[in-house]
Enzyme design. Sequence first.
Site, mmCIF file in Angstrom:
data_model
loop_
_atom_site.group_PDB
_atom_site.id
_atom_site.type_symbol
_atom_site.label_atom_id
_atom_site.label_comp_id
_atom_site.label_asym_id
_atom_site.label_seq_id
_atom_site.Cartn_x
_atom_site.Cartn_y
_atom_site.Cartn_z
ATOM 1 N N ARG A 40 12.372 59.040 33.559
ATOM 2 C CA ARG A 40 13.715 58.852 32.983
ATOM 3 C C ARG A 40 13.906 57.427 32.468
ATOM 4 O O ARG A 40 15.029 56.903 32.493
ATOM 5 C CB ARG A 40 14.809 59.193 33.992
ATOM 6 C CG ARG A 40 14.893 60.673 34.335
ATOM 7 C CD ARG A 40 16.065 60.945 35.250
ATOM 8 N NE ARG A 40 16.075 62.321 35.718
ATOM 9 C CZ ARG A 40 16.713 62.746 36.805
ATOM 10 N NH1 ARG A 40 17.386 61.887 37.541
ATOM 11 N NH2 ARG A 40 16.679 64.012 37.152
ATOM 12 N N ARG A 44 20.435 56.819 30.773
ATOM 13 C CA ARG A 44 21.798 56.296 30.886
ATOM 14 C C ARG A 44 21.906 54.891 31.440
ATOM 15 O O ARG A 44 22.964 54.268 31.309
ATOM 16 C CB ARG A 44 22.626 57.232 31.784
ATOM 17 C CG ARG A 44 22.885 58.600 31.170
ATOM 18 C CD ARG A 44 23.519 59.539 32.174
ATOM 19 N NE ARG A 44 22.568 59.918 33.216
ATOM 20 C CZ ARG A 44 22.905 60.631 34.298
ATOM 21 N NH1 ARG A 44 24.162 60.989 34.478
ATOM 22 N NH2 ARG A 44 21.988 60.955 35.185
ATOM 23 N N ARG A 53 24.443 57.852 22.871
ATOM 24 C CA ARG A 53 24.966 59.067 23.521
ATOM 25 C C ARG A 53 26.456 59.242 23.263
ATOM 26 O O ARG A 53 26.953 60.378 23.187
ATOM 27 C CB ARG A 53 24.684 58.982 25.018
ATOM 28 C CG ARG A 53 25.201 60.141 25.841
ATOM 29 C CD ARG A 53 24.427 61.412 25.576
ATOM 30 N NE ARG A 53 24.855 62.453 26.494
ATOM 31 C CZ ARG A 53 25.894 63.264 26.296
ATOM 32 N NH1 ARG A 53 26.619 63.151 25.183
ATOM 33 N NH2 ARG A 53 26.213 64.188 27.185
ATOM 34 N N ASP A 89 14.348 67.560 27.309
ATOM 35 C CA ASP A 89 14.856 68.075 28.572
ATOM 36 C C ASP A 89 14.074 69.318 28.950
ATOM 37 O O ASP A 89 13.656 70.074 28.074
ATOM 38 C CB ASP A 89 16.346 68.414 28.459
ATOM 39 C CG ASP A 89 16.982 68.629 29.821
ATOM 40 O OD1 ASP A 89 17.002 69.779 30.299
ATOM 41 O OD2 ASP A 89 17.456 67.652 30.421
ATOM 42 N N TYR A 167 17.121 76.865 37.967
ATOM 43 C CA TYR A 167 18.247 76.500 37.103
ATOM 44 C C TYR A 167 18.840 77.733 36.430
ATOM 45 O O TYR A 167 20.063 77.870 36.303
ATOM 46 C CB TYR A 167 17.790 75.512 36.033
ATOM 47 C CG TYR A 167 17.885 74.068 36.428
ATOM 48 C CD1 TYR A 167 19.115 73.480 36.729
ATOM 49 C CD2 TYR A 167 16.748 73.259 36.482
ATOM 50 C CE1 TYR A 167 19.202 72.139 37.085
ATOM 51 C CE2 TYR A 167 16.828 71.920 36.837
ATOM 52 C CZ TYR A 167 18.055 71.364 37.128
ATOM 53 O OH TYR A 167 18.147 70.051 37.475
#
Length: 368
Positions: A40, A44, A53, A89, A167
Amino acid sequence: MTSDTELCKDRDNFPPLKNDLILRAARGEYTEMIPVWAMRQAGRYLPEFREVRSKHEFFTLCRTPSLACEVTLQPIRRFNLDASIIFSDILVIPQALGMDVEMIPGKGPTFIRPLEHPKDLKELEHDVDVDDKLGYVYDAITLTRHKLEGRVPLIGFAGGPWTLMAYMIEGGGSQTMSKAKQWLYRYEDESHQLLRLLVDITVKFLVGQVKAGAQLLQVFESHAGYLGRDLFNKYSLQYLRDICKNVKRELVDAKIDPVPMIVFARGAHYALQELASTDYDVISVDWTIDPKEARNKIGGQSTIQGNLDPCALYANKAKKLIGKMIAEFGTQRYIANLGHGIYPNVEPSQLDCFVECVHAYSKNLNAT
């Protein structure tokens, strides 16, 4: 000047690679330095990512090659990393199967209609043209290979089948995965049916990423820790093994040199020996595993990647913790990384400290 649109399709003229540390480490070859990157690392915690974003929905970033390329490059511009990883992703595969997924701020990935019963499997697209559905990932990879200008290798990735299945049934994150695990206990045949479907698509997807320019591949079985040894062996390990074996076989059949492959089965401390017996070149371990224990169980069969606790980046004595980790893993057949993805509230300077400390300590250890 060649446009981005043209570069997305140019898979024959990539710039020569200048830093192959991670490739050599993955293959078990001698490295004069320990290669380092962070799961990652595009995300963010970077203000420049947050700026991009703020203007675009998450999956719009994934589906727009120029934007995916830009955020992939952001940490490479900031830090002395030894690898890049394409911004995408793992849930693009369920999307390719026809499931609607949104990334909701403060909540994370959310499926509009998760799988509730085996009869829902009929609603999935079983004959998926993976190259058509996920070609935007390939274009992003090709464009990024050009824009990297050979600085570091580019990693492609996909989610592990059990993780994707979880998921798709849970509809998002879960503290127990009880809905998904219910399938494993109540609907064994249908669970295997879904997992085999996910394996077939994942293999095609990863092969396509290599054809597009990916130089390593990582499979993220992020939810392995919800399974005990028996369930892992039955519903995860065999499928992880099949992915690696089939990807490498298909690349050889296409007369393409197989790239190194990494598996990260988070929480599967009980399965290190079994994972090392697969065809994966690198076993990535989380921070709960002692480096010496990992070396002992994995042996010399595979390179190890990991495994600093992401929260250790907050520590005032992070340098000491990083040095201890490197001393215990050693400098060869080793790729330094975190034991999971970097957290959103980490300061960029803290990741920079991690990267620079790895390089400094590996220089000192190799010198002695």
